[in-house]
Design an enzyme around this catalytic site. Sequence first.
Site, PDB file in Angstrom:
ATOM      1  N   THR A  69      -3.111   7.760   0.309  1.00  0.00           N
ATOM      2  CA  THR A  69      -1.749   8.283   0.265  1.00  0.00           C
ATOM      3  C   THR A  69      -0.739   7.197   0.623  1.00  0.00           C
ATOM      4  O   THR A  69      -1.085   6.001   0.656  1.00  0.00           O
ATOM      5  CB  THR A  69      -1.631   9.588   1.104  1.00  0.00           C
ATOM      6  OG1 THR A  69      -0.360  10.168   0.847  1.00  0.00           O
ATOM      7  CG2 THR A  69      -1.808   9.367   2.584  1.00  0.00           C
ATOM      8  N   LYS A  73      -0.762   4.192  -2.762  1.00  0.00           N
ATOM      9  CA  LYS A  73      -1.200   4.788  -4.033  1.00  0.00           C
ATOM     10  C   LYS A  73      -1.136   3.821  -5.221  1.00  0.00           C
ATOM     11  O   LYS A  73      -1.914   3.945  -6.156  1.00  0.00           O
ATOM     12  CB  LYS A  73      -0.367   6.033  -4.350  1.00  0.00           C
ATOM     13  CG  LYS A  73      -0.741   7.252  -3.523  1.00  0.00           C
ATOM     14  CD  LYS A  73       0.102   8.436  -3.972  1.00  0.00           C
ATOM     15  CE  LYS A  73      -0.406   9.726  -3.379  1.00  0.00           C
ATOM     16  NZ  LYS A  73       0.325  10.889  -3.907  1.00  0.00           N
TER      17      LYS A  73
END
Length: 267
Positions: A69, A73
């Site tokens: 995350t 990413k």
Amino acid sequence: MKEISGNTRLFGILADPIHHVKTPQRMNEHFAKIGFDGVCVPFHARPDNLAAVVEGLRRLENLGGVIVTVPHKTAILELADEATPVARKIGAANVLRRESDGRLVAHMLDGEGFVRGLQSCGVSLEGKSVYLAGAGGAANAIGFALVQAGVSRLTIANRTPAKAEDLKARILSLYPAAHIAVGTPDPSGHDLVVNGTSLGMKEGDPLPLDASRLTPDQLVCEVIMQPKDTALLLAAQARGCKVHYGAPMLACQIELMVEMLGVAPAR
Ligand code: ATR
């Protein structure tokens, strides 16, 4: 409390900062529900160290994979050994699966989570015409997943039209037969209307589209989870539309991640 042994399969989430991350809890609950001997833990990796961390993951024999995350990413794509065509076209991934030979394969499941969330509420997308507001990270993932799910027509509308044109071109490069247009703030004439922008999280945000053009036959969908009732959903309900909340997207994404990471229920 779960007992961890030498046979417990290891999963993690890579983030920076890490303190707000709730995925390990959700993954561990899911593992318990299906009786799987695995554990998911937070991995705090700073951008400067990401390459070294990923190299370590490659060598951990009992690692199933990691969720990726913010802010990793995009950077993760270059560090993975392979990436799916959709992740490449989007330029981002949110899951890194470790294959048995140690190769790390990057997948993007954000959009599929949204599509499965709709399906889990009984909404089928095949043959539907969809209006998508936004062309940022979330809208990119959703746009690809909607076309993959078989929508008949996709209209992308964004404050910065050049980004909508760019998203259209990238989707068409993977799905050349898709019907995609770049639209205006007017969402009329579509079966589904999706807010893929970040507008609606903060009080006082403008609406992401012209809600006065919504008609009662339309289903209006959010990706935003907090607040549950965004200004768009309230405006849509006031105009007689059915609405789809943001929460199922996350629940289904956890399910998809667990499947993608190769977790099998206990027999
Ligand atoms: P996320 O990862 O949440 O998708 P993002 O990639 O920053 O976040 O994308 C934000 C989206 O919301 C974009 O589509 C952005 O439009 P622009 O591409 O024109 O920036 C949209 N957005 C954000 N603030 C907006 C505003 N005040 N008015 C209209 N659109 C806005």
